[in-house]
Motif scaffolding. Structure first.
Motif, PDB file in Angstrom:
ATOM      1  N   LEU A 157      29.395  31.916  99.909  1.00  0.00           N
ATOM      2  CA  LEU A 157      28.737  33.215 100.020  1.00  0.00           C
ATOM      3  C   LEU A 157      29.782  34.283 100.307  1.00  0.00           C
ATOM      4  CD1 LEU A 157      26.089  34.881 100.154  1.00  0.00           C
ATOM      5  CD2 LEU A 157      26.013  34.352 102.610  1.00  0.00           C
ATOM      6  N   ILE A 158      29.760  35.345  99.494  1.00  0.00           N
ATOM      7  CA  ILE A 158      30.718  36.439  99.653  1.00  0.00           C
ATOM      8  C   ILE A 158      30.066  37.633 100.345  1.00  0.00           C
ATOM      9  CG2 ILE A 158      32.324  37.970  98.468  1.00  0.00           C
ATOM     10  CD1 ILE A 158      32.996  34.960  98.261  1.00  0.00           C
ATOM     11  N   VAL A 159      28.934  38.095  99.801  1.00  0.00           N
ATOM     12  CA  VAL A 159      28.193  39.191 100.419  1.00  0.00           C
ATOM     13  C   VAL A 159      26.710  38.846 100.434  1.00  0.00           C
ATOM     14  CG1 VAL A 159      29.857  40.900  99.614  1.00  0.00           C
ATOM     15  CG2 VAL A 159      27.792  40.518  98.305  1.00  0.00           C
ATOM     16  N   GLY A 160      25.992  39.424 101.381  1.00  0.00           N
ATOM     17  CA  GLY A 160      24.556  39.235 101.470  1.00  0.00           C
ATOM     18  C   GLY A 160      23.910  40.387 102.216  1.00  0.00           C
ATOM     19  N   PRO A 161      22.583  40.444 102.190  1.00  0.00           N
ATOM     20  CA  PRO A 161      21.878  41.563 102.806  1.00  0.00           C
ATOM     21  C   PRO A 161      21.741  41.455 104.318  1.00  0.00           C
ATOM     22  CG  PRO A 161      20.308  40.062 101.817  1.00  0.00           C
ATOM     23  CD  PRO A 161      21.679  39.537 101.480  1.00  0.00           C
ATOM     24  N   ASN A 162      22.055  40.293 104.876  1.00  0.00           N
ATOM     25  CA  ASN A 162      21.892  40.084 106.307  1.00  0.00           C
ATOM     26  C   ASN A 162      23.214  40.303 107.038  1.00  0.00           C
ATOM     27  OD1 ASN A 162      19.154  39.248 105.923  1.00  0.00           O
ATOM     28  ND2 ASN A 162      19.908  37.244 105.288  1.00  0.00           N
ATOM     29  N   GLU A 163      23.114  40.721 108.272  1.00  0.00           N
ATOM     30  CA  GLU A 163      24.317  41.026 109.051  1.00  0.00           C
ATOM     31  C   GLU A 163      25.186  39.796 109.277  1.00  0.00           C
ATOM     32  OE1 GLU A 163      25.373  43.897 109.778  1.00  0.00           O
ATOM     33  OE2 GLU A 163      23.622  45.186 109.458  1.00  0.00           O
ATOM     34  N   ASN A 164      24.611  38.588 109.175  1.00  0.00           N
ATOM     35  CA  ASN A 164      25.399  37.380 109.407  1.00  0.00           C
ATOM     36  C   ASN A 164      26.124  36.901 108.151  1.00  0.00           C
ATOM     37  OD1 ASN A 164      23.169  36.534 108.024  1.00  0.00           O
ATOM     38  ND2 ASN A 164      22.630  34.857 109.415  1.00  0.00           N
ATOM     39  N   ALA A 165      25.985  37.610 107.031  1.00  0.00           N
ATOM     40  CA  ALA A 165      26.749  37.286 105.832  1.00  0.00           C
ATOM     41  C   ALA A 165      28.220  37.618 106.075  1.00  0.00           C
ATOM     42  CB  ALA A 165      26.218  38.064 104.634  1.00  0.00           C
ATOM     43  N   PRO A 166      29.145  36.979 105.356  1.00  0.00           N
ATOM     44  CA  PRO A 166      30.572  37.294 105.543  1.00  0.00           C
ATOM     45  C   PRO A 166      30.867  38.774 105.386  1.00  0.00           C
ATOM     46  CG  PRO A 166      30.325  35.322 104.197  1.00  0.00           C
ATOM     47  CD  PRO A 166      28.945  35.882 104.378  1.00  0.00           C
ATOM     48  N   MET A 167      30.231  39.409 104.396  1.00  0.00           N
ATOM     49  CA  MET A 167      30.275  40.866 104.259  1.00  0.00           C
ATOM     50  C   MET A 167      28.855  41.334 103.974  1.00  0.00           C
ATOM     51  SD  MET A 167      33.854  41.779 102.249  1.00  0.00           S
ATOM     52  CE  MET A 167      33.431  40.975 100.698  1.00  0.00           C
ATOM     53  N   HIS A 168      28.453  42.394 104.662  1.00  0.00           N
ATOM     54  CA  HIS A 168      27.081  42.891 104.561  1.00  0.00           C
ATOM     55  C   HIS A 168      26.986  43.956 103.481  1.00  0.00           C
ATOM     56  CE1 HIS A 168      23.869  45.810 105.862  1.00  0.00           C
ATOM     57  NE2 HIS A 168      23.184  44.700 105.665  1.00  0.00           N
ATOM     58  N   ILE A 169      26.093  43.748 102.515  1.00  0.00           N
ATOM     59  CA  ILE A 169      25.889  44.700 101.436  1.00  0.00           C
ATOM     60  C   ILE A 169      24.568  45.429 101.624  1.00  0.00           C
ATOM     61  CG2 ILE A 169      24.777  43.030  99.872  1.00  0.00           C
ATOM     62  CD1 ILE A 169      26.358  44.416  97.586  1.00  0.00           C
ATOM     63  N   ARG A 170      24.549  46.695 101.270  1.00  0.00           N
ATOM     64  CA  ARG A 170      23.334  47.514 101.409  1.00  0.00           C
ATOM     65  C   ARG A 170      22.469  47.360 100.156  1.00  0.00           C
ATOM     66  NH1 ARG A 170      27.105  52.442 103.627  1.00  0.00           N
ATOM     67  NH2 ARG A 170      27.142  51.789 105.816  1.00  0.00           N
ATOM     68  N   GLN A 171      22.011  46.145  99.941  1.00  0.00           N
ATOM     69  CA  GLN A 171      21.146  45.838  98.814  1.00  0.00           C
ATOM     70  C   GLN A 171      20.567  44.443  99.051  1.00  0.00           C
ATOM     71  OE1 GLN A 171      18.788  45.958  96.410  1.00  0.00           O
ATOM     72  NE2 GLN A 171      20.045  47.654  95.594  1.00  0.00           N
ATOM     73  N   ASN A 172      19.372  44.212  98.496  1.00  0.00           N
ATOM     74  CA  ASN A 172      18.751  42.900  98.619  1.00  0.00           C
ATOM     75  C   ASN A 172      19.365  41.983  97.563  1.00  0.00           C
ATOM     76  OD1 ASN A 172      17.051  40.927  99.552  1.00  0.00           O
ATOM     77  ND2 ASN A 172      15.253  41.661  98.465  1.00  0.00           N
ATOM     78  N   ALA A 173      20.599  41.548  97.836  1.00  0.00           N
ATOM     79  CA  ALA A 173      21.368  40.789  96.853  1.00  0.00           C
ATOM     80  C   ALA A 173      22.346  39.867  97.572  1.00  0.00           C
ATOM     81  CB  ALA A 173      22.145  41.740  95.937  1.00  0.00           C
ATOM     82  N   GLU A 174      22.648  38.769  96.917  1.00  0.00           N
ATOM     83  CA  GLU A 174      23.716  37.886  97.357  1.00  0.00           C
ATOM     84  C   GLU A 174      24.700  37.692  96.215  1.00  0.00           C
ATOM     85  OE1 GLU A 174      21.721  35.034 100.784  1.00  0.00           O
ATOM     86  OE2 GLU A 174      22.130  34.197  98.796  1.00  0.00           O
ATOM     87  N   VAL A 175      25.961  37.619  96.563  1.00  0.00           N
ATOM     88  CA  VAL A 175      27.009  37.281  95.606  1.00  0.00           C
ATOM     89  C   VAL A 175      27.697  36.030  96.121  1.00  0.00           C
ATOM     90  CG1 VAL A 175      29.137  38.028  94.468  1.00  0.00           C
ATOM     91  CG2 VAL A 175      27.338  39.706  94.974  1.00  0.00           C
ATOM     92  N   LYS A 176      27.746  34.997  95.269  1.00  0.00           N
ATOM     93  CA  LYS A 176      28.382  33.737  95.628  1.00  0.00           C
ATOM     94  C   LYS A 176      29.443  33.399  94.592  1.00  0.00           C
ATOM     95  CE  LYS A 176      24.246  31.929  97.888  1.00  0.00           C
ATOM     96  NZ  LYS A 176      23.233  30.851  97.932  1.00  0.00           N
ATOM     97  N   ALA A 177      30.482  32.694  95.018  1.00  0.00           N
ATOM     98  CA  ALA A 177      31.556  32.284  94.121  1.00  0.00           C
ATOM     99  C   ALA A 177      31.749  30.782  94.240  1.00  0.00           C
ATOM    100  CB  ALA A 177      32.851  33.011  94.474  1.00  0.00           C
ATOM    101  N   ALA A 178      32.296  30.187  93.168  1.00  0.00           N
ATOM    102  CA  ALA A 178      32.565  28.759  93.189  1.00  0.00           C
ATOM    103  C   ALA A 178      33.717  28.431  92.266  1.00  0.00           C
ATOM    104  CB  ALA A 178      31.323  27.962  92.772  1.00  0.00           C
ATOM    105  N   PHE A 179      34.452  27.380  92.638  1.00  0.00           N
ATOM    106  CA  PHE A 179      35.414  26.732  91.749  1.00  0.00           C
ATOM    107  C   PHE A 179      34.913  25.307  91.563  1.00  0.00           C
ATOM    108  CE2 PHE A 179      39.181  24.156  90.891  1.00  0.00           C
ATOM    109  CZ  PHE A 179      39.683  24.823  89.782  1.00  0.00           C
ATOM    110  N   LEU A 180      34.514  24.992  90.344  1.00  0.00           N
ATOM    111  CA  LEU A 180      33.857  23.722  90.053  1.00  0.00           C
ATOM    112  C   LEU A 180      34.789  22.878  89.187  1.00  0.00           C
ATOM    113  CD1 LEU A 180      31.095  22.439  90.662  1.00  0.00           C
ATOM    114  CD2 LEU A 180      30.266  23.352  88.492  1.00  0.00           C
TER     115      LEU A 180
END
Length: 229
Positions: free
Chosen positions: A146-169
């Motif tokens: 998890l990179i950003v999320g709408p909740n304050e406990n996300a690694p970075m807090h974004i002002r939108q109802n959205a999550e951005v996640k990254a992966a190396f598979l």
């Protein structure tokens, strides 16, 4: 699964001296009415910046601007007083709010490769903010980061109802995708993956619904946007 494949070859390609960039969505001098964004996701610019060059001081307001550095180091300076270096494997989120001016410059001897991502906020004219984290998915392969999320406990807090996640598979590994919002949008940075029965190559993106999995056909790095309407 309902899906729409956005091929890399359909991106706008602009090359002007020190900047070589590919636009997933209409931006600047490149305009295509088919590609205006996905929900609040408005920009994905795949930028390569030549050595000792960059973006001079310029303004933004009311935009969540996420930077993902893939190779090299970009130097950031803004009107909030931040002066930071963002090396490969780190992410920056600048919430422009009521207005901020900033510059981004490659002080190194080699090109910088990075993604610039703009997401429209759901709060207007908030106080500008700056956040930066180290979160390289290659350090923890085969899992979502998890990179950003709408909740304050996300690694970075974004002002939108959205999550951005990254992966190396790694090749032949799989990850589940279960949306919590309206839109799933996966942008493939490198490698080759399969979502459902659709093969996706570097630079491609897929907009889709339903619960599914991502399978790596070769070692691959990608970003998943879980977006509200």
């Amino acid at each position: 699964m309902n899906a729409y494949l956005h091929r890399s070859t359909e991106r706008g390609h602009v090359k002007m001296g020190w900047l070589d960039t590919k636009h997933s969505f209409s931006f600047g001098s490149w305009y295509n009415p088919k590609y205006m964004g996905v929900g609040p996701l408005r920009v994905i610019n795949d930028d390569t910046i030549a050595a000792h060059n960059g973006f001079g001081t310029h303004p933004h307001d009311n935009m969540e601007i996420l930077t993902c550095v893939l190779d090299g180091t970009i130097s950031h300076k803004d009107s909030m007083g931040n002066e930071q270096h963002i090396p490969a494997g780190e992410w920056q989120l600048m919430s422009a709010g009521t207005g901020v001016q900033h510059s981004e410059y490659n002080n190194g001897d080699n090109p910088v490769h990075m993604l610039q991502i703009w997401i429209q906020p759901n709060v207007q004219n908030a106080e500008p903010a700056y956040q930066q984290i180290k979160r390289d998915p290659k350090d923890t392969p085969n899992e979502w980061q998890l990179i950003v999320g709408p909740n304050e406990n996300a690694p970075m807090h974004i002002r939108q109802n959205a999550e951005v996640k990254a992966a190396f598979l790694q090749k032949d590994h799989e990850l589940p995708i279960k949306a919590t919002q309206k839109f799933n949008y996966v942008h493939l940075i490198s490698g080759k993956i399969q979502i459902g029965d659709i093969a996706i190559e570097a630079g491609d993106a897929l907009l889709f619904d339903d619960v599914t999995t991502v399978k790596a056909l070769e070692d691959s790095q990608f970003i998943w946007f879980d977006l509200d309407k």
